[in-house]
Design an enzyme around this catalytic site. Sequence first.
Site, PDB file in Angstrom:
ATOM      1  N   THR A  77       0.858  -1.192   0.000  1.00 27.64           N
ATOM      2  CA  THR A  77       0.000   0.000   0.000  1.00 27.64           C
ATOM      3  C   THR A  77       0.889   1.236   0.000  1.00 27.64           C
ATOM      4  O   THR A  77       1.699   1.415   0.920  1.00 27.64           O
ATOM      5  CB  THR A  77      -0.887   0.008   1.265  1.00 27.64           C
ATOM      6  OG1 THR A  77      -1.601  -1.225   1.283  1.00 27.64           O
ATOM      7  CG2 THR A  77      -1.865   1.164   1.248  1.00 27.64           C
ATOM      8  N   LEU A 131      -6.285  -8.235   1.013  1.00 26.39           N
ATOM      9  CA  LEU A 131      -6.542  -9.344   1.950  1.00 26.39           C
ATOM     10  C   LEU A 131      -6.674  -8.873   3.393  1.00 26.39           C
ATOM     11  O   LEU A 131      -6.022  -7.924   3.820  1.00 26.39           O
ATOM     12  CB  LEU A 131      -5.474 -10.426   1.831  1.00 26.39           C
ATOM     13  CG  LEU A 131      -4.033 -10.167   2.263  1.00 26.39           C
ATOM     14  CD1 LEU A 131      -3.853 -10.299   3.760  1.00 26.39           C
ATOM     15  CD2 LEU A 131      -3.127 -11.143   1.560  1.00 26.39           C
ATOM     16  N   ARG A 132      -7.574  -9.561   4.092  1.00 31.77           N
ATOM     17  CA  ARG A 132      -7.740  -9.305   5.526  1.00 31.77           C
ATOM     18  C   ARG A 132      -6.964 -10.345   6.303  1.00 31.77           C
ATOM     19  O   ARG A 132      -6.980 -11.527   5.936  1.00 31.77           O
ATOM     20  CB  ARG A 132      -9.218  -9.432   5.924  1.00 31.77           C
ATOM     21  CG  ARG A 132     -10.142  -8.442   5.298  1.00 31.77           C
ATOM     22  CD  ARG A 132     -11.574  -8.958   5.363  1.00 31.77           C
ATOM     23  NE  ARG A 132     -11.710 -10.219   4.640  1.00 31.77           N
ATOM     24  CZ  ARG A 132     -12.774 -11.018   4.730  1.00 31.77           C
ATOM     25  NH1 ARG A 132     -13.781 -10.712   5.528  1.00 31.77           N
ATOM     26  NH2 ARG A 132     -12.847 -12.144   4.039  1.00 31.77           N
ATOM     27  N   LYS A 183      -6.639   1.209  -3.211  1.00 34.53           N
ATOM     28  CA  LYS A 183      -6.387   0.600  -1.916  1.00 34.53           C
ATOM     29  C   LYS A 183      -6.626   1.579  -0.758  1.00 34.53           C
ATOM     30  O   LYS A 183      -7.343   1.275   0.192  1.00 34.53           O
ATOM     31  CB  LYS A 183      -4.950   0.058  -1.880  1.00 34.53           C
ATOM     32  CG  LYS A 183      -4.514  -0.549  -0.563  1.00 34.53           C
ATOM     33  CD  LYS A 183      -5.365  -1.760  -0.210  1.00 34.53           C
ATOM     34  CE  LYS A 183      -5.092  -2.235   1.196  1.00 34.53           C
ATOM     35  NZ  LYS A 183      -3.884  -3.007   1.326  1.00 34.53           N
ATOM     36  N   ASN A 207      -9.651   1.418   2.048  1.00 35.44           N
ATOM     37  CA  ASN A 207      -9.407   1.364   3.496  1.00 35.44           C
ATOM     38  C   ASN A 207      -9.946   2.603   4.206  1.00 35.44           C
ATOM     39  O   ASN A 207     -10.431   2.515   5.342  1.00 35.44           O
ATOM     40  CB  ASN A 207      -7.919   1.170   3.774  1.00 35.44           C
ATOM     41  CG  ASN A 207      -7.532  -0.302   3.714  1.00 35.44           C
ATOM     42  OD1 ASN A 207      -8.393  -1.169   3.540  1.00 35.44           O
ATOM     43  ND2 ASN A 207      -6.255  -0.599   3.840  1.00 35.44           N
ATOM     44  N   GLY A 242     -17.939  -0.493  18.620  1.00 37.02           N
ATOM     45  CA  GLY A 242     -17.061  -1.066  19.638  1.00 37.02           C
ATOM     46  C   GLY A 242     -15.794  -0.258  19.787  1.00 37.02           C
ATOM     47  O   GLY A 242     -15.780   0.954  19.549  1.00 37.02           O
ATOM     48  N   CYS A 263      -2.937  -1.790   8.888  1.00 37.95           N
ATOM     49  CA  CYS A 263      -3.401  -1.131   7.655  1.00 37.95           C
ATOM     50  C   CYS A 263      -4.239   0.113   7.912  1.00 37.95           C
ATOM     51  O   CYS A 263      -3.790   1.234   7.644  1.00 37.95           O
ATOM     52  CB  CYS A 263      -4.196  -2.112   6.811  1.00 37.95           C
ATOM     53  SG  CYS A 263      -3.175  -3.412   6.125  1.00 37.95           S
TER      54      CYS A 263
HETATM   55  C1  UDX Z   1      -7.982  -4.313   6.303  1.00 40.68           C
HETATM   56  C2  UDX Z   1      -8.883  -4.349   5.055  1.00 40.68           C
HETATM   57  O1  UDX Z   1     -10.130  -4.979   5.364  1.00 40.68           O
HETATM   58  C3  UDX Z   1      -8.199  -5.089   3.937  1.00 40.68           C
HETATM   59  O2  UDX Z   1      -8.990  -5.073   2.767  1.00 40.68           O
HETATM   60  C4  UDX Z   1      -6.856  -4.434   3.679  1.00 40.68           C
HETATM   61  O3  UDX Z   1      -6.168  -5.089   2.680  1.00 40.68           O
HETATM   62  C5  UDX Z   1      -6.017  -4.388   4.948  1.00 40.68           C
HETATM   63  O4  UDX Z   1      -6.742  -3.722   5.974  1.00 40.68           O
HETATM   64  P1  UDX Z   1      -7.347  -6.015   8.259  1.00 40.68           P
HETATM   65  O5  UDX Z   1      -6.454  -4.944   8.789  1.00 40.68           O
HETATM   66  O6  UDX Z   1      -6.850  -7.418   8.192  1.00 40.68           O
HETATM   67  O7  UDX Z   1      -7.811  -5.642   6.758  1.00 40.68           O
HETATM   68  O8  UDX Z   1      -8.628  -5.986   9.181  1.00 40.68           O
HETATM   69  P2  UDX Z   1     -10.205  -5.845   9.037  1.00 40.68           P
HETATM   70  O9  UDX Z   1     -10.850  -7.158   9.146  1.00 40.68           O
HETATM   71  O10 UDX Z   1     -10.565  -5.003   7.889  1.00 40.68           O
HETATM   72  O11 UDX Z   1     -10.515  -5.060  10.399  1.00 40.68           O
HETATM   73  C6  UDX Z   1      -9.911  -3.788  10.675  1.00 40.68           C
HETATM   74  C7  UDX Z   1     -10.241  -3.307  12.048  1.00 40.68           C
HETATM   75  O12 UDX Z   1     -11.567  -2.795  12.083  1.00 40.68           O
HETATM   76  C8  UDX Z   1     -10.156  -4.338  13.163  1.00 40.68           C
HETATM   77  O13 UDX Z   1      -9.483  -3.735  14.259  1.00 40.68           O
HETATM   78  C9  UDX Z   1     -11.603  -4.631  13.506  1.00 40.68           C
HETATM   79  O14 UDX Z   1     -11.750  -5.001  14.859  1.00 40.68           O
HETATM   80  C10 UDX Z   1     -12.254  -3.304  13.212  1.00 40.68           C
HETATM   81  N1  UDX Z   1     -13.685  -3.386  12.848  1.00 40.68           N
HETATM   82  C11 UDX Z   1     -14.054  -4.025  11.695  1.00 40.68           C
HETATM   83  C12 UDX Z   1     -14.640  -2.779  13.638  1.00 40.68           C
HETATM   84  O15 UDX Z   1     -14.318  -2.171  14.678  1.00 40.68           O
HETATM   85  N2  UDX Z   1     -15.956  -2.815  13.267  1.00 40.68           N
HETATM   86  C13 UDX Z   1     -16.360  -3.436  12.132  1.00 40.68           C
HETATM   87  O16 UDX Z   1     -17.573  -3.431  11.840  1.00 40.68           O
HETATM   88  C14 UDX Z   1     -15.375  -4.071  11.316  1.00 40.68           C
END
Ligand code: UDX
Length: 472
Positions: A143, A175-176, A229, A233, A278, A285
């Site tokens: 990114t 990807l997550r 990207k 995000n 929450g 990321c």
């Molecule tokens: C993220 C993006 O989803 C992904 O597409 C990108 O490539 C990298 O960044 P990731 O960091 O693995 O992926 O986590 P993600 O599942 O997206 O969650 C991010 C954060 O948001 C977590 O801390 C999660 O707890 C929080 N979250 C997510 C919330 O607080 N509420 C939600 O409804 C969803």
Amino acid sequence: MKITNDDTQVAALTNAAASTAPKITVVGTGYLGATHAICMAILGYDVLGVDVDEGKVRQLNDGAVPFFEPGLPEKLAEAQASGRIRFTTDFDAAAEHGDVHFICVGTPQKRDSYAADLRFVDSAVREIASRIHGEALIVGKSTVPVGTAADLAELADEVSPADARIEVAWNPEFLREGYAVDDTLHPDRLVFGVASERAEKLLRQVFSPIVDEGVPVLVTDIPTAELVKVAANSFLATKISYINAMAEVCEATGADVDSLSAALGLDDRIGSRFLKPGLGFGGGCLPKDIRAFRARAEELGVGDAVAFLAEVDAINIRRRTRTVDLIRELAGGDLSGVHVAALGAAFKPNSDDVRDAPALDVARLLYLEGARVTVYDPEANENAHRLYPDLDYAESLDAAVAEADVVALLTEWDEFREASPASLEEAGAHPRMVDARDVLDQQAYVAAGWEFRALGRPAPQSVDDAARVPAL
Ligand code: UDX
């Protein structure tokens, strides 16, 4: 939430296609690079992963994934059994091996500003490009701030030998963590940022097993691909902070944010995903990407266009201090000497990643106020300990809650969601719970005699009161 990896199958290249397929190098073997390298080998390509970290390379060659990612160790074993993957620290071998070189190194936040630190991408491109002879495609997946690929193309030109013909393309990765294998093999979309038909053709060939599954391909110019990207995000972060801003309003009015979120999410135009209130977002990321986007937009003279991301960030950080407030309130107004069981350290469940983890930040803030904090995370204790050695760490949920004055659920692992109030009390917890992820059955806790607080939800005064707002 259970992770299943039964659906990660994807048709790999046929033997005939594999024999003419481009060879792949993946530079960087962190979450992104290791997953990409392993999945490319699963798809039938001959892959060489390269990293400067000898320890990581040794572990991967020994069949061990250096971080927690469900399903990835099995895929590594499968890839190794096929003989199509190796890892090395040798950049000569890497440059020699690949027709396509994927750049998957980190772009962390700079120490002294919000901008992205591009040292690792610069050095990855320099190391590869300076050793290339003949044709090669360098494909960025990291990114980066928009405009980086153009600088990297210049750099590649500058450092490469006279007989090199290098092109740079961009293929952002979405990807997550926790779903990395599935997201890589079955992405929602593929974005190819290219400057030539040749690059597009090569990327279509490299991703053909995925494209053949019907995954949409968007071919764009390179700046658009870089932007997709950070724009994605930023949108996700904004959606989370939107519902958390509503939680703040709910707290001031006695409304319930969980019900609000459910009602909003049922509107198809809004959708329920990423609308879970929450403790907010963290990880490697979202937080740094929105900051780097702001920094880059300022440089480009369009800072105003994304100035709202400062508010998105601020709302997110306020959830942490609000959680500390609720814990202090349950502790009787003063945290000094209070024993708090901090359940969770990872930034989200099914990950051992503690980068910018809201849970760990809450634990740190509690500690600074004089609380005795015992952290327990099913996977992230070790990483958390490295970052905050002064906190206490427990080896199990029971050990963490033993004699805790207040229990705080900070990362929503299944183990914590499934624990019953009775089992926590049996393990020695005092019946005071702060649910910072809005996932527990408030009524069950209140019925069991617990004092219960959750972010964005009114404090229940009685079992009837707790039942007033149905658990979702
Ligand atoms: C993220 C993006 O989803 C992904 O597409 C990108 O490539 C990298 O960044 P990731 O960091 O693995 O992926 O986590 P993600 O599942 O997206 O969650 C991010 C954060 O948001 C977590 O801390 C999660 O707890 C929080 N979250 C997510 C919330 O607080 N509420 C939600 O409804 C969803």
